[in-house]
Every structure is written in C-alpha cells, then in structure tokens.
Design a protein around this motif. Structure first.
Motif, short mmCIF file in Angstrom:
data_model
loop_
_atom_site.label_atom_id
_atom_site.label_comp_id
_atom_site.label_asym_id
_atom_site.label_seq_id
_atom_site.Cartn_x
_atom_site.Cartn_y
_atom_site.Cartn_z
N ASN A 14 -22.66 57.76 -73.15
CA ASN A 14 -23.94 57.33 -72.56
C ASN A 14 -24.08 55.81 -72.51
OD1 ASN A 14 -24.49 60.03 -72.39
ND2 ASN A 14 -25.84 60.07 -74.17
N GLU A 16 -23.92 54.02 -69.52
CA GLU A 16 -24.00 53.69 -68.10
C GLU A 16 -24.43 52.26 -67.80
OE1 GLU A 16 -26.51 56.37 -66.01
OE2 GLU A 16 -26.60 55.11 -64.23
N HIS A 20 -20.67 48.34 -66.03
CA HIS A 20 -20.31 47.42 -64.96
C HIS A 20 -19.97 46.04 -65.53
CE1 HIS A 20 -19.96 46.29 -60.82
NE2 HIS A 20 -20.67 45.20 -61.08
N ASP A 44 -14.42 59.08 -71.92
CA ASP A 44 -15.81 59.50 -71.79
C ASP A 44 -16.06 60.67 -72.73
OD1 ASP A 44 -18.44 59.54 -70.30
OD2 ASP A 44 -17.76 61.62 -70.12
N SER A 47 -20.49 62.07 -72.02
CA SER A 47 -21.74 61.38 -71.67
C SER A 47 -22.62 62.27 -70.80
CB SER A 47 -21.43 60.10 -70.90
OG SER A 47 -20.70 59.22 -71.68
N ASP A 49 -25.21 60.82 -69.05
CA ASP A 49 -25.70 60.00 -67.94
C ASP A 49 -24.60 59.83 -66.89
OD1 ASP A 49 -23.98 58.38 -69.22
OD2 ASP A 49 -25.39 56.78 -69.70
N GLN A 50 -24.70 58.83 -66.09
CA GLN A 50 -23.75 58.66 -64.99
C GLN A 50 -22.49 57.88 -65.39
OE1 GLN A 50 -24.03 60.23 -62.02
NE2 GLN A 50 -25.69 61.19 -63.19
N SER A 51 -22.27 57.69 -66.69
CA SER A 51 -21.11 56.90 -67.15
C SER A 51 -19.82 57.36 -66.49
CB SER A 51 -20.94 57.03 -68.66
OG SER A 51 -22.05 56.48 -69.32
N LEU A 54 -19.41 56.61 -62.77
CA LEU A 54 -19.24 55.17 -62.61
C LEU A 54 -17.80 54.76 -62.95
CD1 LEU A 54 -22.28 53.14 -63.63
CD2 LEU A 54 -20.11 51.98 -63.46
#
Ligand code: UDP
Ligand code: MG
Length: 317
Positions: A14, A16, A20, A44, A47, A49-51, A54
C-alpha cells in the motif's frame, strides 16, 4: 541493458502515493551505474491500493524494474526474501530499501562503495530519527534494539533500518535458511565476517502510515527472540535454580532455629513455604531442561545451514 551486477529489493505494501517519486529518485541515484547494470525488484506484498498496477505500468516502459506480485500480504521480510530469490544471476551486490521514501535512495551509492571495498554487509544507521519519527514509533524501536542486542548477541546499531547492502554470497546464505519467520538484518550478520555501518538519512514518511503498530512490533520482537536465541528457555532453568536455592536456604534457616530451641509459632506455615517453593523450583528446573531439549529440536528443524563455504583454495597450475 547490461546484465545487472546490482540488485535493489523493495517490499511494497500500500505505497501508491510514494511509488512515482521513489522510481524517479531511484533512477537518478542509479544512473552512475548504468554501465555496470542494475535492476530493481519490487515485491508487491498484497497491496490493496493501486500500487501493483502503477508498478506494472512502470515495468512496461522501464526494463530496470521487475515486479513480483504476491497473492496476499505476507509481511515485509517474506517479501524481501522473495525478492532475494529473484535477483539476476549476474548480480554481485544486493541492496534493500523501504518503499516509503524514509530511506533516501540517494544513499545507495555510498552503500555500494562500501560493498566494493570488500565488506559483506553494510548496515545503514538512521541518525536523524529523533525528529522524524513519532515518539510512539521511536521508543519501542529503542527497546527492540536493546532486547535484540542482548538476546541474539548480534550487535547492530540500528536493527530496524532496512537500507542495507549485502554481497551475493550473504544473500544466498540467507536464502538457504528454511525458517518461516525471520528478521533479515540479524540473519545476514550471522553469515557475514566483515560488517560495516554507514550513516544514512531518514526522512519522515511522506504518505500513508507506518505498517508497524505497537502490536506488530511486539510480534516482531517475539520473532527475533525466538528466532535467534534459546535464551528464554535457558531463563527457565535459571529461575528454577534461584527458587530452589532460596527455599533450601529458608528450610535450613528454619531447621537451625528449631534446633536452637526457638518455638514455631506459625504451626509450620513457613516450613510449608520452604517445601512448596522447593518443589516449585524443581518444577521450573524441569521445565528448563525440557526447554533445552526443545531448543535443540528447534534449531534442528529450522535447518539453517551449519556452515557456508565461501571459497575452496587449492594450488592451481
Ligand atoms: N511492508 C510490506 N509488507 C507489510 C508491511 C510493510 O511489504 O506487511 C513494506 C512497506 O511497504 C515498506 C516497508 O515494508 O516499504 C516498511 O514498512 P513501514 O514503513 O510501514 O515500516 P516502518 O518504517 O514504520 O518501520
Ligand atoms: Mg517506514
């Protein structure tokens, strides 16, 4: 891309909002090593979320990134171990790092410098922690550090700092350990001869919360103590001996008093005390002896390698 000689392993759970920036800064810091070849392995750890998506999109456009997807959350150390398993066969140095940008990627080259000097393990020490972590995250860590130093006998200044470097041989040694719950910084040191530490930066967590609450830290401490020492078991025998000796002393004292003619006004309550405690002490001692056996069974089933050969030297023609 040159086949990588440096692998960076990062567990992600988690994270996200951090990914970046993390990637940008990693690229920046690693660009001096482009010729040698480097790779980043992000694991990962389930996670929510969108981790993952991404990371996948970064991996699509940048061959330096390899993403491992777990089917659920297994914990930071399990994730790092999996990352170790995946490093390129050409890799010589492995760096671990947190994904939350608390460990500045800019410090990685300094770790690599030390590894290249011949150190097998390079530990990061967070010098600026005091201002950046909350009181509630700091004092349990201090306690963890202290207890760990005492029980494992492995002296590290900062057990919790994940910004660390290892040579490939140490990583392979760790991989040959079969145990399920482990603590990588301590495990690494049990396999290394030359260890050094460097000061690294420590920033406040940029986004999200620490994944370690007080409870998780307590669990970690149990992992550490039970994973690396049988000290708690030996403590049982110690307690047993103490209680036995104490009650024997009391018994002898009572006996002498009676022999000297002092009357027992307590109807033998103290004698009973002495007896009960003597039995209690013997029980503890018994538990301790059982513990010793269990400890041996434990280290046997853990199938940690007994020794690891680094080199065999012989005359070459
Ligand atoms: N992490 C993980 N799985 C977990 C918990 C944490 O992969 O179950 C990762 C997390 O994404 C981060 C690192 O482990 O990259 C350290 O976690 P965190 O920053 O929460 O720990 P702290 O800095 O408080 O010790
Ligand atoms: Mg953190």
């Amino acid at each position: 891309m040159a086949s990588p000689t440096i692998s960076i392993v990062i567990p992600v759970f988690n994270e996200e909002p951090n990914l970046h920036t993390l990637w940008e800064r990693l690229r920046q810091s690693m660009s001096p090593f482009d010729a040698e070849g480097w790779e980043v392995i992000m694991v990962d750890d389930g996670s929510k979320d969108q981790s993952l998506s991404l990371l996948k999109s970064i991996a699509q456009r940048d061959e330096h990134l390899i993403v491992i997807e777990f089917n659920r959350n297994y914990g930071q150390h399990a994730a790092i171990m999996q990352g170790f398993q995946t490093v390129a066969s050409s890799t010589q140095y492995v760096i671990t790092l947190d994904a939350d940008l608390q460990n500045p990627p800019e410090d990685i080259p300094r770790l690599i410098t030390e590894l290249k000097k011949g150190y097998e393990v390079v530990g990061g020490v967070r010098r600026t922690r005091a201002q950046n972590d909350s009181f509630w995250r700091r004092w349990p860590s201090k306690l963890v550090n202290y207890v760990t130093r005492k029980t494992t006998g492995v002296a590290l200044t900062d057990y919790g700092c994940m910004l660390r470097g290892y040579t490939k041989s140490v990583v392979e040694a760790m991989l040959s350990c079969d145990e399920k719950s482990t603590f990588i910084p301590v495990l690494a040191n049990t396999f290394a001869k030359s260890i050094t530490e460097v000061d690294v930066g420590h920033a406040p967590r940029l986004h999200g919360d620490s994944k370690y609450g007080l409870l998780a830290l307590i669990r970690l401490q149990f992992d550490l103590t039970t994973g690396f020492s049988t000290f708690p078991l030996q403590m049982l025998s110690g307690i047993g001996i103490l209680i036995s000796v104490g009650s024997l002393g009391l018994g002898i004292y009572l006996l002498i008093m009676r022999l000297l003619g002092f009357p027992d006004n307590t109807n033998g309550v103290f004698t009973l005390f002495a007896l009960v405690f003597l039995i209690l002490g013997i029980l503890f001692l018994g538990l301790g002896i059982l513990g010793e056996y269990i400890g041996r069974i434990y280290s046997q089933v853990r199938v940690r390698p007994r020794s690891i050969v680094k080199h065999i030297h012989r005359k070459t023609n």
